[in-house]
Design a protein around this motif. Structure first.
Motif: not given
Length: 500
Positions: A127-129, A138-140, A180-191, A194-201
């Motif tokens: 996945f990517t984030i 993130v792979t493997g 703080g305001v620069l603390s940022l995340l995104t949801a898991f996205e497909v790379h 490999g096998t995408f695990i974002g939907e499984i989790l």
């Protein structure tokens, strides 16, 4: 093998379930407001307790909150004995510093066995984030040896640079290492590999995950006592309250107006001879002139503010489903020291609307003033109005089909209101008697007969007299209710004729 035709060819049965009903308001949920933040903050404005030990565990044995809790639970009986709750709520009397927060990504709650069963077949999870604006690929990821979600979180924690990952109760949470305001995340996205695990989790967009970005530190300003009452009332429907901190004279008008408007009883202690005066500058007298009976004025010449919490604890002890359960506070015993007053002080307090805690024949008792009504009348009528509202709502809500706009439907409404009123007669709030008010409705003989026999009278308007616009809007004819207060005997005059 038999091939019988379905019985539904002949008989069809449809079950119409009873609709969920609203609950009556718990009149015995009471709150003590404190400016001591301790374990509560503006993010967690209150906590509820069932015993004093739990309060001491949170606040410490030497805190003012624990002292008030000990007074409350030492009052016998108290609101908790009658299915109530002791609430400690925040009054933000000083500015509050709220720390900066980190960005979080929280999965939907997962069934561990199902997720692990799927993951154990994956050796190339990917996945990517974005973490704080930086893409992390993130792979493997090999989950073949993973046996639980704790193990999954450990693998992810190692794989995602700049963030930590933890599991709790079926939820996996990704937290940025910054705030703080620069603390940022995104949801898991497909790379791409490999096998995408974002939907499984359940950590991808649209899978039920919750993404919250970081926020800067802020300073929350001081709030008024009315603001604290309003903020807490929106979270928990307490029906009685008092403040540990002194209520200033200038604050009384707003608090009293709030109590009256929100059908919540606020108890306050006054100390000083000026509060015994019939004077517009006296806030106690001003409350009486405004008929703000939901603001209860108590007097302690020693300034013992815990009188309010004990008085409140004893007041909120009625189970309206029980027979003869209604009370009066007159001559009740509290869990604070009684004080000595002159008759002049007693008379002055009664005149302006202050209740006292005194001794009569060395017995500690409450002396009540009727000037701004008795607290039991205020408490009982709040409960009765709530019961009428809830009973009528539940009739309309729980009826599987409808309450028709006919004589039958109107009679159902009348019966519902009679049932609610009868419960309060049984509790001792209302009682059969002679109607002494000039206000009445309907046939006067029927009216008086019902009051004398039952203690209440319910009358619905006639459908034939209903305006067409009301019928088109599916309104009921107006329902009128008269109830005869049972009152209470507080004093007795005895005349003795003696003959030698």
């Amino acid at each position: 093998m038999s091939n019988n035709a379905s019985i539904t060819n002949v008989i069809n049965v449809a079950l119409i379930p009873e609709g969920a009903q609203a609950s009556f308001t718990n009149m015995n949920v009471v709150a003590v407001f404190t400016s001591e933040q301790g374990v509560i903050t503006s993010a967690e404005r209150f906590r509820t307790y069932r015993d004093s030990a739990a309060v001491a565990a949170d606040w410490g044995s030497a805190s003012s909150v624990t002292e008030y809790a000990n007074t409350f639970f030492g009052t016998k009986p108290n609101a908790v004995n009658f299915s109530g709750s002791f609430v400690v709520a925040l009054h933000r009397a000083t500015a509050e510093n709220v720390a900066a927060t980190a960005a979080t990504l929280v999965s939907a709650q997962m069934v561990e066995a199902t997720v692990i069963d799927t993951l154990q077949t994956i050796t190339d999870g990917s996945f990517t984030i974005d973490v704080d604006g930086t893409p992390v690929i993130v792979t493997g990821l090999d989950f073949t040896s993973t046996i639980d979600l704790d193990g999954v979180a450990t693998i992810l924690d190692t794989a995602i640079a700049g963030a930590s990952v933890a599991h709790s109760n079926g939820f996996i949470t990704v937290t940025s290492d910054t705030t703080g305001v620069l603390s940022l995340l995104t949801a898991f996205e497909v790379h791409t590999v490999g096998t995408f695990i974002g939907e499984i989790l359940s950590l991808s967009d649209g899978s039920g995950s919750t993404l919250t970005q970081g926020a800067a530190a802020v300073v929350l300003p001081i709030e008024t006592k009315v603001e604290s009452l309003t903020a807490t009332k929106a979270l928990i429907n307490f029906k009685g309250s008092c403040f540990i901190d002194l209520v200033l004279d200038a604050e009384v008008p707003d608090i009293a107006a709030w109590a009256q408007a929100n059908e919540t009883i606020v108890y306050n202690v006054f100390s000083g001879s000026s509060y015994l005066l019939v004077d517009p500058a006296n806030p106690v007298w001003a409350v009486r002139l405004a008929s703000q009976s939901s603001f209860r004025c108590l007097y302690s010449k020693s300034g013992n503010r815990k009188l309010a919490v004990s008085y409140m604890a004893r007041t909120h002890t009625v189970n309206f489903n029980a027979e003869n359960s209604a009370i009066t506070m007159h001559l009740k015993t509290l869990n604070v020291p009684a004080e000595s007053y002159t008759q002049t002080e007693i008379t002055a307090a009664k005149r302006v609307g202050l209740d006292l805690y005194v001794t009569i024949k060395d017995v500690p008792v409450v002396l009540t003033s009727h000037v701004n009504d008795f607290v039991d009348n205020v408490y009982n009528l709040i409960a009765y109005i709530d019961a009428i509202q809830i009973e009528n709502f539940n009739l309309l809500k729980a009826t599987g089909t409808k309450v028709p706009q006919t004589t039958k439907g109107v009679n159902q409404l009348v019966a519902t209101n009679e049932k609610a009123s009868r419960r309060f007669v049984r509790a001792g709030v209302f009682a059969p008697g002679t109607w002494s008010s000039p206000d009445s409705f309907g046939n006067i003989d029927t009216f008086n007969r019902n009051i004398e026999q039952f203690g209440f009278y319910v009358l619905a308007g006639l459908l034939k007299d209903q305006p067409q616009v009301d019928r088109q809007e599916r309104k009921s004819p107006v329902v009128q209710i008269a109830v005869k207060n049972a009152g209470a005997i507080h004093s007795v005059d005895i005349i003795i004729n003696f003959n030698l």
